[in-house]
Design an enzyme around this catalytic site. Sequence first.
Site, PDB file in Angstrom:
ATOM      1  N   GLU A  53      34.616  30.565  43.980  1.00  9.20           N
ATOM      2  CA  GLU A  53      33.952  31.694  44.448  1.00  9.20           C
ATOM      3  C   GLU A  53      32.444  31.541  44.362  1.00  9.20           C
ATOM      4  O   GLU A  53      32.454  31.924  44.705  1.00  9.20           O
ATOM      5  CB  GLU A  53      34.657  32.883  44.138  1.00  9.20           C
TER       6      GLU A  53
ATOM      7  N   GLU B  23      43.851  32.548  45.048  1.00  5.66           N
ATOM      8  CA  GLU B  23      44.534  33.593  44.441  1.00  5.66           C
ATOM      9  C   GLU B  23      44.712  35.063  45.410  1.00  5.66           C
ATOM     10  O   GLU B  23      44.316  34.852  46.670  1.00  5.66           O
ATOM     11  CB  GLU B  23      42.769  34.585  43.915  1.00  5.66           C
TER      12      GLU B  23
HETATM   13  C1  PNW Z   1      37.668  37.564  42.587  1.00  7.87           C
HETATM   14  N1  PNW Z   1      33.770  41.322  45.639  1.00  7.87           N
HETATM   15  O1  PNW Z   1      36.922  38.056  42.624  1.00  7.87           O
HETATM   16  C2  PNW Z   1      38.142  36.470  41.405  1.00  7.87           C
HETATM   17  O2  PNW Z   1      38.240  34.807  41.411  1.00  7.87           O
HETATM   18  C3  PNW Z   1      38.846  36.647  40.506  1.00  7.87           C
HETATM   19  O3  PNW Z   1      38.178  36.389  38.979  1.00  7.87           O
HETATM   20  C4  PNW Z   1      38.812  38.546  40.303  1.00  7.87           C
HETATM   21  O4  PNW Z   1      39.426  38.984  39.044  1.00  7.87           O
HETATM   22  C5  PNW Z   1      39.476  38.963  41.129  1.00  7.87           C
HETATM   23  O5  PNW Z   1      38.865  38.358  42.529  1.00  7.87           O
HETATM   24  C6  PNW Z   1      40.056  40.209  42.084  1.00  7.87           C
HETATM   25  O6  PNW Z   1      38.891  41.156  42.513  1.00  7.87           O
HETATM   26  C7  PNW Z   1      35.840  39.071  43.237  1.00  7.87           C
HETATM   27  O7  PNW Z   1      32.960  41.863  45.887  1.00  7.87           O
HETATM   28  C8  PNW Z   1      35.167  40.000  42.951  1.00  7.87           C
HETATM   29  O8  PNW Z   1      33.722  40.399  47.411  1.00  7.87           O
HETATM   30  C9  PNW Z   1      34.251  40.532  44.004  1.00  7.87           C
HETATM   31  C10 PNW Z   1      34.437  40.306  45.586  1.00  7.87           C
HETATM   32  C11 PNW Z   1      35.598  39.657  45.759  1.00  7.87           C
HETATM   33  C12 PNW Z   1      36.322  39.119  44.861  1.00  7.87           C
END
Ligand code: PNW
Length: 473
Positions: free
Chosen positions: A172, A374
Amino acid sequence: WPEPETTTETRFPTDFVWGAGTAAFQIEGSTRADGRGVSIWDTFTAQPGRIHGGDTGDPAADHYRRYHEDVALLRSMGVDHYRFSLAWPRIQPTGSGPANPAGLDFYDRLVDDLLAAGIQPWPTLYHWDLPQPLEDAGGWPARDTALRFAEYAAIAHQRLGDRVTAWSTMNEPWVAAFLGYASGQHAPGRREPAAALAAAHHLLLGHGLAATAIREQGTPTIGITLNTQPIRPNDGTVADIDAARRVDGIRNRFFLDPLYHGRYPDDVRADLAGITDLGFVREGDLPTIAAPLDFLGVNYYSPAWVAGSAEGIDPRLLEPDGVGADYVGCDDVTMLRGTEDRTDQDWAVDPGGLTEMLVRLAVDYPGLPLYVTECGASYRDEVGSDGTVRDTDRRAFLASHVRATHTALRAGAPVKGFFVWTLLDNFEWAYGYSERFGIVYVDYETQARIVKDSGHWYGELAKTGVLPATGSE
Ligand code: PNW
């Protein structure tokens, strides 16, 4: 893409990959062990007010010391692919220079353990834990970080490449760049939109340089994971559709176009003109970013619903902070809740968005196999008096999203696998330990693990490749 009611079971191809994922900083703990250096997340979590409850990377799920038990857990559940990340500061404590043997040894033991248990390791080289000395030298907005990343990638592949065949460079880059350097919700917590765009470019450049470096050492399978997101206009107005184009531009196409076509999209460059002229892009960078790839990883949680203005919209339908601040250049865009089906974290539940994303990628960016790297949800789990965790909501969430993946497959999208997020309850970034995404419950006092109902259910799915009829899961 409505979710089909199925009276018959849903069968996946026999070679479909089923896995579970984690990330180093979220599960390992032992942040000072065996010569590990300091990462931007150690620094960030030590700053008051950054993380819910003041939580830090310790103890997390104590996986650094309990990895053997966790591999056994995966095996007992029947999950035979494991996506995890390597902590750069364990391998190169300052982000450059010679490797730290103890850090490499840890991943060496983990990989051996996985293989002995019949589990395929799918490491990611960067899941956000940049060595602090590299941030002190400018971080991802500085070009040098991309060059250092490629050196680190080569060191990791040199050591593990004889046993690990599937590599992912970055997780990401949108989050790393924009939550880290524009909104400041993530480490290093900077709020500098122009620097965030330079960070995005250097993350992509680091990906390309790393892919090239490890490709020179052998014949691995190399991919990158993006959090592509379906962006839905609220209505058919010109303002709403243009808002959706802009958000889609910065969230999706700004990453997909350079990776697939070696160019940044013209409309996004124009949208960003008041913020940056992309002067950090040097000759040769884009062909490097477009280095051959073997797969695209897709992380999916929710779509976004956007409007060109909030005028006339019932305030109850707006997202709490209401504007597209996470999307650089889109602060004037209105963000809507979209659906009242929510996880306990208040994230929208919309399995159709996963089908939509996978099919869109197959149409607009053909040519690469797709893996859902994921997909998962946070619910407030409770351990029952009988010691079980009956997370019916998470199980239903996973079932509907697995079914949505199958719908994309039937529609012709080249989807080859699904990795649930996440194996273990863990450190959920800005939310600390307050959100639980695991299919395995972690008691942070005792570090006891309890396989949740969703974990038992997912293990069955992973073993059989068959999803029972709607309602019977
Ligand atoms: C992803 N947003 O994080 C990550 O790859 C993981 O490490 C995380 O635990 C999982 O999703 C759940 O959050 C994100 O705010 C964190 O758009 C924030 C965002 C998107 C993905």
